[in-house]
Design an enzyme around this catalytic site. Structure first.
Site, PDB file in Angstrom:
ATOM      1  N   ASP A 177       0.862  -1.172   0.000  1.00 15.04           N
ATOM      2  CA  ASP A 177       0.000   0.000   0.000  1.00 15.04           C
ATOM      3  C   ASP A 177       0.905   1.231   0.000  1.00 15.04           C
ATOM      4  OD1 ASP A 177      -2.332   1.536   0.203  1.00 15.04           O
ATOM      5  OD2 ASP A 177      -2.189   1.604   2.375  1.00 15.04           O
ATOM      6  N   ASP A 212      24.683 -37.229  13.805  1.00 18.18           N
ATOM      7  CA  ASP A 212      23.591 -36.316  14.184  1.00 18.18           C
ATOM      8  C   ASP A 212      24.134 -35.130  14.980  1.00 18.18           C
ATOM      9  OD1 ASP A 212      21.663 -37.749  12.918  1.00 18.18           O
ATOM     10  OD2 ASP A 212      20.858 -38.710  14.724  1.00 18.18           O
ATOM     11  N   ASP A 231      -6.761  -3.050   3.616  1.00 14.50           N
ATOM     12  CA  ASP A 231      -5.638  -3.955   3.330  1.00 14.50           C
ATOM     13  C   ASP A 231      -5.813  -5.333   3.964  1.00 14.50           C
ATOM     14  OD1 ASP A 231      -4.255  -1.930   1.958  1.00 14.50           O
ATOM     15  OD2 ASP A 231      -3.412  -1.160   3.827  1.00 14.50           O
ATOM     16  N   ASN A 236      25.801 -43.130  13.711  1.00 16.13           N
ATOM     17  CA  ASN A 236      24.677 -42.256  13.386  1.00 16.13           C
ATOM     18  C   ASN A 236      24.473 -41.188  14.456  1.00 16.13           C
ATOM     19  OD1 ASN A 236      22.523 -41.833  11.390  1.00 16.13           O
ATOM     20  ND2 ASN A 236      21.163 -42.179  13.135  1.00 16.13           N
TER      21      ASN A 236
END
Length: 882
Positions: A355, A721, A628, A717
């Site tokens: 606007d 991680d 708006d 793993n």
């Protein structure tokens, strides 16, 4: 009406019977029925009722308890997979095993992975919530209330109690459940309650109401919390607050889940892809090991460990941590992120619609000049006097121009005119007519209608013009002259309103839009609203970041072009609302691609433009007005400011607490960083898992023993991680941040196929070294073999963090942040040291000979070189990396 016991919020049923009673009670008696008065409640009664009924807020809108946020952190498909695997491990390794063979290590490691992922996710989400809550406390929604002994004043809607008298105007949210006692052309939107987009007219008396039957939402004189005033004005009395409102009674069903964005859907697709990949590959690994080794139980345990390794359990944490980090960064810039996903949408945004008034402009309008209908100065202040009366006596929303008129009139000492008139009626403003009128009396014999509004719309209702004290018929020539005067002021960047009046009106009451006719044009008001100091530089910076800026304004095209030029927007292509109406959707879709300035738009046209742009763009909208709100809701990311009307702030995803537009660029950059870091993890996990599967299948098919024990896979793993937990704190290359980033999962499978097998080549090279060089050719040497692959596998997986995080040469052309570098280095050192420790020995690892490490160094260097070469080819071939 008011019970002495405070009802419990839980299990509270909305009292339809009481609503019907409030609606059918005559307006003149409603105050006594609700134990109040037209002057409102006194302070003592307010305090007493607040103690009884609590604050006027709906409980479900408060932040959830930390416990529930913590539990939510565990709810995702990856945690579910790991939990199932932990249960299987518990049953097989502990419950079904003999006492001397019980193995808790698998259960413990999987549990640690689950808890680590969930704790990190909870911590990041809670931190972001804390920052947002502290900023949200600075934003309040208010309403105009009258209390005994005080003038009507704006108060926080949370302070309302039953019996309070409130005044409603266009742009207001209904602050509680209220009975309307006076109204003027009042239309409410109940879309949040009923889903109906059409405004509903509300009156002070109920029409054709059956006795306590039917839907309470159809009652003509009841306004419900959460509705918004589209147009008109009203006086009302509060009869229910907080959780006892209709909104409060259905809060849980209204809260629901927000619609999934492209980002949500993309993450879900990736998650399901990785889970499907795991579900296909794990049975395959199980069968190969069972057939080649003959030990199906051991093959099953190994397959479970492989499943754990293939589960990207850190993905939810990485996503939440990245979004939370972006929200925290924006909070430091006094910007409230109401919806975490708005951060990612910021980065994807390639068109920002805005606007003009209050967003690009300074939001400090001053009345620059007031002139007669012929363009001469209004030396007698006649035009100013009529404008003052119009602005002062209206009960609707006083916009910035009304405030500018009142301020200027006070400066020149004209306030005494307000005492000379009494108000009879008014015709409130709406965005179709773009004007408003008041009916005043200065003495019984003179009743006067005074109207001000947009020039074109005012000329439609004017039949006469006052020139040099004489009223003349408004000829075509005079209309052309009026337009020229207005356009001349517009070219100077000023907004222009016309003022007209009609004297000796015979009608006494119930004035309507039809009475705005045969008016006498008396002059013009010219307002100056200069651009914000930061507007031009902010727009220039957004263009540099690949974000196109389009202005969507309800103002006329001359003013919009003047402001556009001042802030550096291309004014070559413009389109007005009336011109839009002549175009079909397909024609409009083509036009809006090149148009940068839209003028004289209605609220619905703003929404239409955004919807058409969203076909192949991510569209943001910056606005602060009543007109708006719909556009803010329609856009992918709605941005408003603290000074916006209530409904605009409620509709926005982002609220700027300061008026510096440079924060928009900061939001874009944070969004792209968020997108980039999430994409890093996804591509690292996908390619690494894909490569590991080739390695595991090759080893399972040709080795007489398992290439790695299940516990080794779990430890590897877990360490991997941990190395990835710092990815949200990594930086992105400057080149990546220069253009918008939309979610697109189509590249993921191609990336997996091209990058994944690289690690398999070097895993197989490690097998060859362990088999042919170090002589690990029989089950008696499997511990050494497994230790060698454990170290190489962990180091290559950890190095991939640095290889994939940038399209450049890692460590030389692009360096990770110190948390990423430090964590990956630490994990690599732990991985190398583990076989030499007592813990390593306890899980079946054994020390590696020094002759292993030159081979390891060569393998890892070759891995990095080949990955970089494939990366260069990939970028050249597909013009993208992350």
């Amino acid at each position: 009406m008011f019970s002495k016991r405070k009802p419990s919020a839980s299990g509270y049923a909305y009292p339809a019977e009481k609503v019907f009673l409030a609606a059918t009670w005559p307006a003149e008696n409603i105050y006594s029925y609700l134990n109040t008065s037209p002057q409102g409640l006194n302070d003592e009664t307010v305090e007493r009722r607040r103690e009884r009924y609590g604050r006027n807020e709906v409980v479900h809108e408060r932040r959830p308890h930390p416990f529930f946020v913590f539990i939510k952190a565990f709810i995702n498909p990856f945690i579910g997979v790991l939990t199932a695997l932990a249960v299987v491990s518990l049953v097989i390794d502990v419950w079904m095993a003999d006492a001397h063979e019980r193995q808790w290590s698998g259960v413990v490691i999987i549990t640690v992975m689950v808890v680590l992922s969930a704790l990190l996710r909870f911590w990041q989400e809670w931190r972001a919530g804390e920052a947002t809550s502290s900023l949200m406390s600075l934003v309040t929604n208010t309403c105009l209330a009258k209390r005994e002994g005080h003038e009507a004043e704006e108060i926080d809607i949370r302070q309302l109690v039953p019996g309070d008298v409130v005044f409603l105007a266009a742009g207001d949210m209904i602050p509680a459940d209220v009975r309307i006692v006076e109204s003027k052309d009042l239309f409410l939107s109940q879309a949040s309650l009923t889903g109906e987009s059409e405004p509903i007219e509300k009156l002070s008396e109920v029409r054709n109401v059956p006795h306590r039957t039917g839907s309470i939402l159809e009652l003509d004189n009841i306004g419900f919390m959460g509705s918004t005033v589209v147009s008109g004005a009203a006086k009302a009395v509060v009869f229910e607050v907080g959780n006892r409102t209709y909104l409060g009674s259905i809060a849980k069903s209204l809260a629901g889940n927000r619609p999934a964005t492209a980002f949500d859907k993309g993450i879900s697709r990736v998650s399901l892809l990785l889970i499907r990949f795991m579900l296909v590959m794990v049975p395959f690994v199980f069968c190969i090991n069972g057939l080649t080794k003959g030990d199906w139980f051991e093959a099953f345990i190994f397959a479970i460990s492989v499943a754990v390794g293939l589960t990207p359990e850190m993905l939810p944490m990485i996503v939440t941590a990245n979004l939370s980090k972006g929200a925290l960064a924006m909070a430091g810039k006094k910007t409230i992120v109401k919806n975490l996903n708005a951060i990612q949408n910021f980065g994807a945004m390639n068109i920002l619609c805005t606007d003009k008034t209050g967003t690009l402009t300074a939001d400090h309008i001053v009345l620059e000049s007031y002139i007669n209908a012929d363009g001469t100065p209004d030396e007698e202040h006649r035009v100013l006097r009529h404008a003052l009366l119009n602005s002062y006596f209206q009960t609707g929303l006083k916009n910035l121009m009304d405030k500018a008129v009142l301020a200027h009139a006070a400066e020149v000492g004209m306030e005494q005119w307000k005492q000379a008139y009494t108000k009879v009626d008014e015709i409130p403003f709406d965005f179709t007519r773009r004007r408003m009128s008041v009916v005043l009396e200065s003495r019984p014999a003179k009743r006067q209608l005074i109207t001000k509004g947009a020039v074109e719309e005012m000329l439609e209702v004017c039949s006469y013009a006052e020139l040099e004290g004489t009223v003349h018929r408004l000829t075509d020539g005079l209309r052309i002259q009026a337009r020229r005067i207005s356009e001349g002021l517009n070219r100077k960047g000023m907004r222009v309103l016309a003022v007209a009046q009609k004297s000796y009106v015979e009608k006494e009451r119930d004035f309507s839009v039809e009475d705005e006719c045969d008016m006498v044009l008396i002059g013009f008001l010219a307002f100056l609203d200069p651009p914000k100091a930061s507007a031009a530089s902010a727009i220039a910076r957004l263009h540099e970041q690949g974000v196109e800026v389009k202005v969507l304004s309800g103002d006329n095209d001359i003013v919009v072009r003047a402001i556009g030029r001042q802030v550096g927007i291309d004014t070559t292509h413009t389109l007005t609302g009336p011109q839009m109406e002549q175009l079909t959707d397909s024609e409009l879709r083509e036009r809006i691609r090149e148009v940068t300035l839209f003028a004289k738009l209605t609220p619905l046209q703003k929404t239409q433009i955004i919807r058409l742009l969203q076909t192949d763009n991510t569209v943001g909208f910056l606005g602060d007005g009543i007109n708006d709100a719909a556009a803010l809701r329609q856009s992918d990311i709605g941005i408003s400011v603290d000074s916006a009307v209530d409904i605009a702030k409620e509709s926005a995803d982002i609220i700027l607490l300061e008026k510096d537009l440079m924060v928009l660029e900061d939001g874009v950059i944070e969004g792209r960083k968020t997108f980039g870091n999430i994409t890093k993890y996804i591509k690292m996990s996908a390619s690494s898992n894909f490569g590991n599967m080739f390695s595991v299948m090759a080893a399972s098919a040709f080795l007489p023993f398992l290439p790695m024990m299940p516990i080794h896979l779990l430890i590897q793993n877990l360490l991997y991680d941990i190395s990835q937990s710092t990815i949200p704190f990594d930086r992105m290359d400057a080149e990546f941040l220069r253009r918008p980033r939309r979610w697109d999962a189509s590249d993921l499978s191609r990336f997996m196929l091209c990058i994944g097998p690289i690690s398999s080549l070097f895993d197989i090279a490690t097998y060859a070294v362990m088999w042919f060089v170090l002589g690990c050719t029989s089950p008696a040497h499997q511990a050494l073999f497994q230790s060698g692959w454990f170290v190489e596998g962990l180091l290559s997986q950890t190095l991939i963090v640095h290889m994939i995080r940038t399209r450049k040469i890692p460590f030389i052309q692009s360096r990770a942040t110190w948390p990423v570098t430090g964590m990956t280095l630490l994990v690599m050192l732990v991985g190398i040291a583990l076989p030499y420790t007592a813990f390593g020995a306890s899980v079946g690892l054994e020390p590696l000979p020094l002759s292993y490490f030159p081979w390891l160094t060569g393998i890892l260097l070759s891995y990095c070189v080949l990955t970089q070469a494939i990366k260069r080819w990939y970028v050249k071939r597909f013009a993208r990396w992350l």
